[in-house]
Structures are given as structure tokens and as C-alpha cells.
Design a protein around this motif. Sequence first.
Motif, PDB file in Angstrom:
ATOM      1  N   GLY A  75      -2.603 -13.354   8.270  1.00  0.00           N
ATOM      2  CA  GLY A  75      -2.846 -14.773   8.475  1.00  0.00           C
ATOM      3  C   GLY A  75      -3.703 -15.319   7.356  1.00  0.00           C
ATOM      4  O   GLY A  75      -3.473 -15.035   6.192  1.00  0.00           O
ATOM      5  N   ASP A  76      -4.737 -16.069   7.727  1.00  0.00           N
ATOM      6  CA  ASP A  76      -5.579 -16.684   6.706  1.00  0.00           C
ATOM      7  C   ASP A  76      -6.871 -15.913   6.445  1.00  0.00           C
ATOM      8  O   ASP A  76      -7.764 -16.410   5.781  1.00  0.00           O
ATOM      9  CB  ASP A  76      -5.900 -18.134   7.082  1.00  0.00           C
ATOM     10  CG  ASP A  76      -6.699 -18.245   8.371  1.00  0.00           C
ATOM     11  OD1 ASP A  76      -6.916 -17.219   9.055  1.00  0.00           O
ATOM     12  OD2 ASP A  76      -7.116 -19.374   8.704  1.00  0.00           O
ATOM     13  N   GLN A  77      -6.973 -14.672   6.976  1.00  0.00           N
ATOM     14  CA  GLN A  77      -8.183 -13.883   6.783  1.00  0.00           C
ATOM     15  C   GLN A  77      -7.877 -12.562   6.111  1.00  0.00           C
ATOM     16  O   GLN A  77      -6.837 -11.950   6.341  1.00  0.00           O
ATOM     17  CB  GLN A  77      -8.869 -13.607   8.116  1.00  0.00           C
ATOM     18  CG  GLN A  77      -9.472 -14.843   8.731  1.00  0.00           C
ATOM     19  CD  GLN A  77     -10.329 -14.509   9.929  1.00  0.00           C
ATOM     20  OE1 GLN A  77     -10.467 -13.363  10.334  1.00  0.00           O
ATOM     21  NE2 GLN A  77     -10.930 -15.533  10.511  1.00  0.00           N
ATOM     22  N   GLY A  78      -8.837 -12.122   5.288  1.00  0.00           N
ATOM     23  CA  GLY A  78      -8.733 -10.825   4.639  1.00  0.00           C
ATOM     24  C   GLY A  78     -10.011 -10.050   4.837  1.00  0.00           C
ATOM     25  O   GLY A  78     -11.078 -10.625   5.075  1.00  0.00           O
ATOM     26  N   ASP A  79      -9.895  -8.741   4.749  1.00  0.00           N
ATOM     27  CA  ASP A  79     -11.051  -7.855   4.849  1.00  0.00           C
ATOM     28  C   ASP A  79     -10.997  -6.837   3.719  1.00  0.00           C
ATOM     29  O   ASP A  79      -9.969  -6.157   3.547  1.00  0.00           O
ATOM     30  CB  ASP A  79     -11.056  -7.102   6.182  1.00  0.00           C
ATOM     31  CG  ASP A  79     -11.360  -8.014   7.349  1.00  0.00           C
ATOM     32  OD1 ASP A  79     -12.529  -8.393   7.501  1.00  0.00           O
ATOM     33  OD2 ASP A  79     -10.416  -8.348   8.095  1.00  0.00           O
ATOM     34  N   ILE A  80     -12.092  -6.743   2.979  1.00  0.00           N
ATOM     35  CA  ILE A  80     -12.217  -5.666   2.009  1.00  0.00           C
ATOM     36  C   ILE A  80     -12.473  -4.416   2.843  1.00  0.00           C
ATOM     37  O   ILE A  80     -13.494  -4.308   3.508  1.00  0.00           O
ATOM     38  CB  ILE A  80     -13.385  -5.920   1.021  1.00  0.00           C
ATOM     39  CG1 ILE A  80     -13.215  -7.253   0.289  1.00  0.00           C
ATOM     40  CG2 ILE A  80     -13.519  -4.739   0.062  1.00  0.00           C
ATOM     41  CD1 ILE A  80     -12.012  -7.377  -0.597  1.00  0.00           C
ATOM     42  N   GLN A  81     -11.516  -3.511   2.850  1.00  0.00           N
ATOM     43  CA  GLN A  81     -11.612  -2.321   3.680  1.00  0.00           C
ATOM     44  C   GLN A  81     -12.535  -1.264   3.067  1.00  0.00           C
ATOM     45  O   GLN A  81     -13.283  -0.614   3.778  1.00  0.00           O
ATOM     46  CB  GLN A  81     -10.226  -1.701   3.880  1.00  0.00           C
ATOM     47  CG  GLN A  81      -9.235  -2.611   4.559  1.00  0.00           C
ATOM     48  CD  GLN A  81      -9.555  -2.790   6.018  1.00  0.00           C
ATOM     49  OE1 GLN A  81     -10.354  -3.639   6.375  1.00  0.00           O
ATOM     50  NE2 GLN A  81      -8.948  -2.007   6.855  1.00  0.00           N
ATOM     51  N   THR A  82     -12.431  -1.105   1.744  1.00  0.00           N
ATOM     52  CA  THR A  82     -13.195  -0.065   1.070  1.00  0.00           C
ATOM     53  C   THR A  82     -13.158  -0.276  -0.432  1.00  0.00           C
ATOM     54  O   THR A  82     -12.189  -0.830  -0.950  1.00  0.00           O
ATOM     55  CB  THR A  82     -12.630   1.337   1.428  1.00  0.00           C
ATOM     56  OG1 THR A  82     -13.481   2.346   0.888  1.00  0.00           O
ATOM     57  CG2 THR A  82     -11.214   1.529   0.921  1.00  0.00           C
ATOM     58  N   ILE A  83     -14.217   0.142  -1.082  1.00  0.00           N
ATOM     59  CA  ILE A  83     -14.268   0.227  -2.543  1.00  0.00           C
ATOM     60  C   ILE A  83     -15.148   1.428  -2.859  1.00  0.00           C
ATOM     61  O   ILE A  83     -16.254   1.550  -2.319  1.00  0.00           O
ATOM     62  CB  ILE A  83     -14.877  -1.027  -3.204  1.00  0.00           C
ATOM     63  CG1 ILE A  83     -14.018  -2.257  -2.955  1.00  0.00           C
ATOM     64  CG2 ILE A  83     -15.056  -0.800  -4.716  1.00  0.00           C
ATOM     65  CD1 ILE A  83     -14.557  -3.527  -3.572  1.00  0.00           C
ATOM     66  N   ALA A  84     -14.655   2.303  -3.713  1.00  0.00           N
ATOM     67  CA  ALA A  84     -15.455   3.459  -4.119  1.00  0.00           C
ATOM     68  C   ALA A  84     -15.113   3.839  -5.556  1.00  0.00           C
ATOM     69  O   ALA A  84     -13.956   3.754  -5.975  1.00  0.00           O
ATOM     70  CB  ALA A  84     -15.204   4.643  -3.193  1.00  0.00           C
ATOM     71  N   VAL A  85     -16.134   4.261  -6.279  1.00  0.00           N
ATOM     72  CA  VAL A  85     -15.991   4.702  -7.665  1.00  0.00           C
ATOM     73  C   VAL A  85     -16.745   6.014  -7.801  1.00  0.00           C
ATOM     74  O   VAL A  85     -17.849   6.163  -7.238  1.00  0.00           O
ATOM     75  CB  VAL A  85     -16.568   3.642  -8.640  1.00  0.00           C
ATOM     76  CG1 VAL A  85     -16.497   4.129 -10.079  1.00  0.00           C
ATOM     77  CG2 VAL A  85     -15.849   2.312  -8.480  1.00  0.00           C
TER      78      VAL A  85
END
Length: 159
Positions: A75-85
Motif C-alpha cells: 500500500g502506501d507504507q514501507g518498512d526498512i526491514q534490515t540493513i547490515a554491513v
Amino acid sequence: MNESQPVTSTGVVLRQMTLADVPAVMEIERATFPRDAWSEGMLRGELADQPRTRHYVVAVLDGEIVGYAGLAAAGDQGDIQTIAVLERHRGTGIGGRMLRELLQEAERRQVDKVFLEVRADNPRARAVYTHFGFKEIGVRRGYYEDGTDAIMMMRKLNG
């Protein structure tokens, strides 16, 4: 992101994550989040829903996966699920490049707001998110396995 047109600069290539990437990504996941690591099954489940509601990328440097990131959008929403380096590559801009890619994908999917949770004891990550326009909107008490709070953040997109 078009898999045939990877984003490159400073030797790093961003491309869509595939099932073949799971072993390398899980090594980074376990090293980065030792107490809160996703299971391999959870990651495979996320990839199974790509590209319908998910967008996962890996950062590759000299043939090695050095980071990964994921977005859920519905829909009109997003979620950053994960970021890793990988630790030895932190502070080089790779995480920011992946975050920028996720935000661009959110705009392509016509998302109005993007949300994320970040550990309250991770000021470096919070500073990166603030730099990218995220605002703190709340706290999830005891969210992480070790009892650490999560800071909820949100960014409105202009798209």
C-alpha cells in the motif's frame, strides 16, 4: 533496481539479493546481530515474497558480499526491514547507498511513509537515519531480545 543495471561507485555494486546469496548474508546477519539474528528460514521467506512486497539488495565489493538491506512495501507504507554491513566496511558509505536504494524503491512503489526500528544503543545508525530525513516517532520498550529499546523512526516521501 534493474538487476541488469547495477549501481556502482567506489567499486561497490548493489544488486538484487537472490537465494544463492543467503549463506553469505546469514554470516553477516549473525556477526552483526548476534542476539537478534534472523533465521535462514525467515530470510528465505522474505526473498520468496520478492518482488511483490519485498525488495532486498546486496552490496558486492571485489566479488564478496559486504552488506545487505531489505524493504517491505505494501500500500502506501514501507518498512526498512534490515540493513547490515560487514564491520570492516562500516563508515564507508555502503550502508547509506543501500538505504538510498531502498528509499528510491519505496518511491517507485508509491509509498508515502517509510518506517524503521533501530536499537536505542546504536547512536551511529540513528545518526545515519536522521541524516536521511528520518524522525524519531516513538519507542518500543524492551523490543530486542536483550531488553534494549527500539527507537521507531519515520520518513515521509515526496513522490
